[in-house]
Design a protein around this motif. Structure first.
Motif, PDB file in Angstrom:
ATOM      1  N   LEU A   1       9.963   5.447 -11.507  1.00 11.37           N
ATOM      2  CA  LEU A   1       9.964   4.689 -11.084  1.00 11.37           C
ATOM      3  C   LEU A   1      10.595   2.976 -12.044  1.00 11.37           C
ATOM      4  CD1 LEU A   1       5.703   4.675 -10.808  1.00 11.37           C
ATOM      5  CD2 LEU A   1       7.246   4.778  -8.947  1.00 11.37           C
ATOM      6  N   GLY A   2      10.880   2.766 -11.040  1.00 17.60           N
ATOM      7  CA  GLY A   2      11.824   1.498 -11.566  1.00 17.60           C
ATOM      8  C   GLY A   2      11.198   0.240 -12.374  1.00 17.60           C
ATOM      9  N   LYS A   3      11.729  -1.634 -11.686  1.00 21.87           N
ATOM     10  CA  LYS A   3      11.017  -2.270 -12.536  1.00 21.87           C
ATOM     11  C   LYS A   3       9.676  -2.642 -11.289  1.00 21.87           C
ATOM     12  CE  LYS A   3      13.095  -6.223 -13.367  1.00 21.87           C
ATOM     13  NZ  LYS A   3      13.488  -7.594 -13.081  1.00 21.87           N
ATOM     14  N   LEU A   4       8.254  -2.534 -11.606  1.00 13.78           N
ATOM     15  CA  LEU A   4       7.044  -3.238 -11.135  1.00 13.78           C
ATOM     16  C   LEU A   4       6.918  -4.434 -10.769  1.00 13.78           C
ATOM     17  CD1 LEU A   4       4.984  -0.824 -12.937  1.00 13.78           C
ATOM     18  CD2 LEU A   4       6.218   0.467 -10.657  1.00 13.78           C
ATOM     19  N   ALA A   5       6.086  -5.070  -9.838  1.00 12.10           N
ATOM     20  CA  ALA A   5       6.033  -5.879  -9.883  1.00 12.10           C
ATOM     21  C   ALA A   5       4.347  -6.710 -10.740  1.00 12.10           C
ATOM     22  CB  ALA A   5       5.366  -6.391  -8.005  1.00 12.10           C
ATOM     23  N   LYS A   6       4.135  -7.925 -11.063  1.00 14.99           N
ATOM     24  CA  LYS A   6       2.629  -7.900 -11.411  1.00 14.99           C
ATOM     25  C   LYS A   6       1.888  -7.083 -11.592  1.00 14.99           C
ATOM     26  CE  LYS A   6       4.396 -12.668 -12.902  1.00 14.99           C
ATOM     27  NZ  LYS A   6       4.589 -14.351 -13.094  1.00 14.99           N
ATOM     28  N   GLN A   7       1.954  -6.845 -10.166  1.00 17.74           N
ATOM     29  CA  GLN A   7       0.198  -6.173 -10.050  1.00 17.74           C
ATOM     30  C   GLN A   7       0.619  -4.858 -10.018  1.00 17.74           C
ATOM     31  OE1 GLN A   7       2.156  -8.305  -8.078  1.00 17.74           O
ATOM     32  NE2 GLN A   7       0.634  -9.997  -7.816  1.00 17.74           N
ATOM     33  N   GLY A   8       1.380  -4.876  -9.956  1.00 17.81           N
ATOM     34  CA  GLY A   8       1.615  -3.193 -10.674  1.00 17.81           C
ATOM     35  C   GLY A   8       2.539  -2.263  -9.494  1.00 17.81           C
ATOM     36  N   VAL A   9       2.791  -3.752  -8.902  1.00 20.92           N
ATOM     37  CA  VAL A   9       3.233  -2.534  -7.479  1.00 20.92           C
ATOM     38  C   VAL A   9       5.640  -2.062  -7.722  1.00 20.92           C
ATOM     39  CG1 VAL A   9       4.054  -2.244  -5.099  1.00 20.92           C
ATOM     40  CG2 VAL A   9       1.763  -3.588  -5.893  1.00 20.92           C
ATOM     41  N   PRO A  10       5.779  -0.593  -7.314  1.00 17.93           N
ATOM     42  CA  PRO A  10       6.839  -0.649  -7.747  1.00 17.93           C
ATOM     43  C   PRO A  10       7.741  -1.500  -6.085  1.00 17.93           C
ATOM     44  CG  PRO A  10       5.984   1.647  -7.339  1.00 17.93           C
ATOM     45  CD  PRO A  10       4.788   0.177  -7.071  1.00 17.93           C
ATOM     46  N   LEU A  11       8.527  -2.129  -7.195  1.00 17.34           N
ATOM     47  CA  LEU A  11       9.673  -3.043  -5.853  1.00 17.34           C
ATOM     48  C   LEU A  11      10.295  -1.743  -5.145  1.00 17.34           C
ATOM     49  CD1 LEU A  11      10.860  -5.945  -9.215  1.00 17.34           C
ATOM     50  CD2 LEU A  11       8.900  -5.530  -7.119  1.00 17.34           C
TER      51      LEU A  11
ATOM     52  N   ALA B   1       4.319  11.093  -2.788  1.00 20.60           N
ATOM     53  CA  ALA B   1       5.749  10.277  -2.434  1.00 20.60           C
ATOM     54  C   ALA B   1       6.173   9.364  -1.437  1.00 20.60           C
ATOM     55  CB  ALA B   1       6.233  11.362  -2.470  1.00 20.60           C
ATOM     56  N   MET B   2       6.693   8.630  -1.714  1.00 24.64           N
ATOM     57  CA  MET B   2       7.471   7.437  -0.679  1.00 24.64           C
ATOM     58  C   MET B   2       8.677   7.006  -0.676  1.00 24.64           C
ATOM     59  SD  MET B   2       6.306   3.500   0.305  1.00 24.64           S
ATOM     60  CE  MET B   2       7.007   3.241   1.095  1.00 24.64           C
ATOM     61  N   ASN B   3       9.357   7.714   0.076  1.00 27.74           N
ATOM     62  CA  ASN B   3      10.642   6.872   0.599  1.00 27.74           C
ATOM     63  C   ASN B   3      11.163   5.930   1.396  1.00 27.74           C
ATOM     64  OD1 ASN B   3      11.484   8.893  -1.120  1.00 27.74           O
ATOM     65  ND2 ASN B   3      12.665  10.551   0.181  1.00 27.74           N
ATOM     66  N   GLY B   4      11.950   4.847   1.705  1.00 29.05           N
ATOM     67  CA  GLY B   4      12.330   3.957   2.052  1.00 29.05           C
ATOM     68  C   GLY B   4      13.874   3.604   2.247  1.00 29.05           C
ATOM     69  N   ASN B   5      14.132   2.723   2.956  1.00 30.60           N
ATOM     70  CA  ASN B   5      15.088   1.631   2.302  1.00 30.60           C
ATOM     71  C   ASN B   5      14.673   0.132   2.491  1.00 30.60           C
ATOM     72  OD1 ASN B   5      15.106   1.508   5.337  1.00 30.60           O
ATOM     73  ND2 ASN B   5      17.009   2.397   5.653  1.00 30.60           N
ATOM     74  N   LEU B   6      13.183   0.338   3.140  1.00 28.13           N
ATOM     75  CA  LEU B   6      12.753  -1.383   3.414  1.00 28.13           C
ATOM     76  C   LEU B   6      12.189  -1.076   1.775  1.00 28.13           C
ATOM     77  CD1 LEU B   6      12.244  -3.889   4.362  1.00 28.13           C
ATOM     78  CD2 LEU B   6      10.251  -2.669   5.486  1.00 28.13           C
ATOM     79  N   HIS B   7      12.516  -2.435   0.872  1.00 31.18           N
ATOM     80  CA  HIS B   7      12.086  -2.786  -0.157  1.00 31.18           C
ATOM     81  C   HIS B   7      10.980  -3.535  -0.214  1.00 31.18           C
ATOM     82  CE1 HIS B   7      14.140   0.917  -1.118  1.00 31.18           C
ATOM     83  NE2 HIS B   7      15.472   0.099  -0.898  1.00 31.18           N
TER      84      HIS B   7
ATOM     85  N   ILE C   1       0.369  -1.088  -0.459  1.00 33.10           N
ATOM     86  CA  ILE C   1       0.426   0.057  -0.461  1.00 33.10           C
ATOM     87  C   ILE C   1       0.710   1.248  -0.343  1.00 33.10           C
ATOM     88  CG2 ILE C   1      -1.838   1.052   1.287  1.00 33.10           C
ATOM     89  CD1 ILE C   1      -2.907  -1.012   1.921  1.00 33.10           C
ATOM     90  N   LEU C   2       2.200   1.269   0.764  1.00 33.53           N
ATOM     91  CA  LEU C   2       2.439   2.657   0.723  1.00 33.53           C
ATOM     92  C   LEU C   2       4.125   2.340  -0.205  1.00 33.53           C
ATOM     93  CD1 LEU C   2       4.655   1.901   4.552  1.00 33.53           C
ATOM     94  CD2 LEU C   2       3.078   3.954   3.893  1.00 33.53           C
ATOM     95  N   LEU C   3       3.979   1.709  -1.146  1.00 36.50           N
ATOM     96  CA  LEU C   3       4.469   1.735  -1.767  1.00 36.50           C
ATOM     97  C   LEU C   3       3.597   1.569  -3.316  1.00 36.50           C
ATOM     98  CD1 LEU C   3       6.668  -1.814  -2.234  1.00 36.50           C
ATOM     99  CD2 LEU C   3       7.354   0.932  -1.899  1.00 36.50           C
ATOM    100  N   SER C   4       2.238   1.645  -3.197  1.00 38.90           N
ATOM    101  CA  SER C   4       2.143   1.699  -4.797  1.00 38.90           C
ATOM    102  C   SER C   4       0.655   2.801  -5.006  1.00 38.90           C
ATOM    103  CB  SER C   4       0.964   0.430  -5.025  1.00 38.90           C
ATOM    104  OG  SER C   4       0.186   0.688  -3.605  1.00 38.90           O
ATOM    105  N   THR C   5       0.360   3.586  -3.361  1.00 41.30           N
ATOM    106  CA  THR C   5      -0.783   4.288  -3.275  1.00 41.30           C
ATOM    107  C   THR C   5      -0.045   5.457  -2.548  1.00 41.30           C
ATOM    108  OG1 THR C   5      -2.214   3.628  -1.843  1.00 41.30           O
ATOM    109  CG2 THR C   5      -2.423   3.125  -3.157  1.00 41.30           C
ATOM    110  N   THR C   6       0.832   5.626  -1.499  1.00 42.65           N
ATOM    111  CA  THR C   6       0.703   6.601  -0.997  1.00 42.65           C
ATOM    112  C   THR C   6       2.585   7.314  -0.897  1.00 42.65           C
ATOM    113  OG1 THR C   6       1.626   5.453   1.008  1.00 42.65           O
ATOM    114  CG2 THR C   6      -0.083   6.226   0.916  1.00 42.65           C
TER     115      THR C   6
END
Length: 458
Positions: free
Chosen positions: A434-444, A63-69, A14-19
C-alpha cells in the motif's frame, strides 16, 4: 450527474478498500520455503509438514488491480477535496490522467477449511474455499462525456464491459516424485456456482437533436443467479420496455462445475541449484442452471425524448438538470430488451499460467533468487505479471521474500514473512504494498493486495 459521480466514487472506494485484484494466491510466496499454500499456485509443490488451517483464517487473500485510481477521480482545489467535475479542473488535465481503457478488478479468495498430509506415496491436500471476482472496463469517452457535459452534440461511449462471478470450491490435490529430477501434481476442484453476471455494452452513439436524442446502441447482458429478474422501464417514444435494473429473490446454488490444476517442478541433476517450475490453474467450467438474457442488436436507432434540453437554466429540463438525469440512467441509452430465461449455459472461470525459475546460491544456500511470470487468461480481462524476488530462510522457523514486479498494471513492490514454529504457522504479506492513503484510510492507488493466514503443523 452528482448521483452518478457519487456512485462511481463510492464503487471505486469500495473496490480499493475492501475487495478484490486478481491474486488467487500471493505470488510473493511462490519461492518461500514452508509457505503453506504454495500448492495452490503449483500443485506439484509439497510441504515438509502436515497441516490443518484455522477455519476461515487459514489463508485470507484480498487483492485488487487496475489503472483507474482514486487520484484520477478526486482532486484537491484550494485545500478541499473535489471531483473531476469541478470547473477548476480542466478537461485536458483530467483526461490526460486516464487510459483509453480504464480497468478495475477485484478478486477475493477465502480458504474456509484446508489441510495437507503425507500418504499414498505423495503429498495430499484438501480445501474448501469461497471465491468472488469483479472486473470492469470503462472507456475514456465515458468520462469525457461526464466532464464535457453539453459541449458536444455527438458522443460515442462504446466499450463498457463488466462482470461478476462468485462460487465455492471443494479441492483435492496430490503430488509425488517421478524421479530425482521431476515432481508432478494435480488438483481436482468441484465448483458450486453462486452467481454470475456479464455485461458487454459494445456500442453507444448519441446525437443531440432539436428536441430528442437519436441513439444507436448494441449490447447484451446475462445473469446466472437463482431468483434473479430484470426490472423494466418504458421508452416513451417507442412504447417498448427495456431493462432498467435487477431484482433478486433469494440466493443459492445456481450452477455446478469442475476444474483442474496441473503442475510440475524440475530440478536437473546437471545443475542442482536450479529449479524450474510451471503450472496451469483453474482449467474448467461451470454449467449454470438458467440464464436471464437481455440484448439490443443495434439494428434500429431510436429517439429518446427522456432527455429534452431547454436553454433556460431555470426550467426543470435545463441543460444541467437533464444532463444529470441522463448520466444517472445509462440503461436508457442501451435499452436492452429482456429475453427472459434462455436455459442453461456454461462459462469458464478464467485460467492462470505460472512459470518460474529459482536459483540457490552455492556459497549461501539459505538465499535464493526467483523469477516468476503469472498470466491470467480471461479474454478482455486478461493480465500478466513478471516478478523478481530474493528469498531467504536464515533459520528453521522463519522464511521471507522481498520482490519487485512489472506488468499490465504497472510497477509494484511485494513481500512476505512466514513464521513456522513447532506446531504453528503464521504468514503475512503483500504483492502490492500500500502507498499513500486518503484520510478515510482508502488507498489512493487501485493496486493493493494482502495475504494473511494461521495454520497448525504436525
Amino acid at each position: 450527474m452528482k448521483k452518478y459521480i457519487n456512485q462511481l466514487i463510492a464503487s471505486t472506494a469500495i473496490l480499493l478498500s475492501t475487495t478484490t485484484g486478481f491474486a488467487q494466491q500471493t505470488r510473493s510466496g511462490y519461492f518461500v520455503d514452508e509457505y503453506t499454500y504454495r500448492f495452490q499456485m503449483n500443485p506439484a509443490m509439497e510441504n515438509y509438514y502436515n497441516f490443518v488451517g484455522m477455519p476461515a483464517l487459514a489463508n485470507m487473500n484480498i487483492a485488487m488491480n487496475g489503472n483507474l485510481h482514486l487520484t484520477d477521480i478526486l482532486y484537491n482545489v484550494d485545500g478541499k477535496t473535489t471531483t473531476f467535475l469541478n470547473p477548476n479542473i480542466s478537461t485536458e488535465r483530467f483526461l490526460s490522467n486516464l487510459s483509453n481503457v480504464n480497468r478495475l478488478g477485484a478478486d477475493i479468495k477465502l480458504n474456509i477449511l484446508a489441510g495437507g498430509f503425507d500418504a499414498w506415496d505423495g503429498y495430499n491436500t484438501v480445501a474448501i474455499s469461497a471465491r468472488s471476482v469483479v472486473d470492469a472496463r470503462l472507456p475514456k469517452s465515458m468520462f469525457a462525456m461526464l466532464k464535457e457535459g453539453i459541449e458536444n452534440k455527438e458522443y460515442d461511449i462504446s466499450g463498457i464491459n463488466a462482470r461478476a462471478l462468485a462460487y465455492a470450491e471443494l479441492a483435492f490435490g496430490h503430488s509425488r516424485d517421478l524421479n530425482d529430477e521431476w515432481r508432478v501434481g494435480a488438483t481436482m476442484k468441484l465448483l458450486f456456482g453462486i452467481g454470475r453476471m456479464d455485461a458487454q455494452l459494445y456500442d453507444a452513439k448519441m446525437t443531440l437533436g432539436t428536441d430528442a436524442w437519436t441513439v444507436t446502441s448494441r449490447g447484451e447482458m446475462t445473469a446466472n443467479l437463482k431468483g434473479v429478474k430484470y426490472k423494466h422501464s418504458v421508452n416513451k417514444s417507442t412504447g417498448k420496455e427495456y431493462v432498467s435494473g435487477i431484482d433478486m429473490d433469494g440466493i443459492g446454488i445456481s450452477g455446478l462445475g469442475i476444474a483442474f490444476d496441473l503442475g510440475a517442478v524440475y530440478n536437473p541433476d546437471f545443475c542442482p541449484d536450479l529449479t524450474l517450475s510451471a503450472s496451469f490453474l483453474d482449467l474448467g467450467v461451470i454449467k449454470w442452471y438458467r440464464a436471464m438474457h437481455a440484448v439490443n442488436d443495434g439494428e434500429t436507432p431510436f429517439n429518446s425524448d427522456d432527455f429534452i434540453f431547454n436553454v433556460d437554466d431555470k426550467k426543470p429540463n435545463s441543460f444541467k438538470n437533464e444532463w444529470e438525469h441522463m448520466s444517472d440512467n445509462l440503461s436508457t441509452i442501451y435499452q436492452l430488451e429482456d429475453k427472459g430465461n434462455t436455459g442453461s449455459t456454461s462459462s469458464g472461470i478464467g485460467a492462470t499460467f505460472n512459470i518460474g525459475a529459482e536459483y540457490r546460491l552455492p556459497v549461501y544456500d539459505k538465499l535464493t533468487f526467483g523469477l516468476l511470470n503469472t498470466t491470467r487468461i480471461a479474454g478482455i480481462y486478461s493480465w500478466t505479471d513478471f516478478r523478481l524476488s530474493a528469498n531467504i530462510a536464515p533459520c528453521d522457523i522463519f522464511s521471507a521474500s522481498a520482490n519487485i514486479a512489472e506488468g499490465t498494471f504497472g510497477f509494484s513492490f511485494g513481500w512476505l514473512a512466514n513464521l513456522h514454529l513447532t506446531g504453528f504457522n503464521l504468514f503475512i504479506g503483500m504483492d502490492h504494498t500500500l502507498g499513500k492513503l486518503a484520510k478515510q484510510g482508502v488507498p489512493l492507488s487501485s493496486n493493493a493486495q494482502a495475504n494473511f493466514g494461521i495454520n497448525f503443523l504436525f
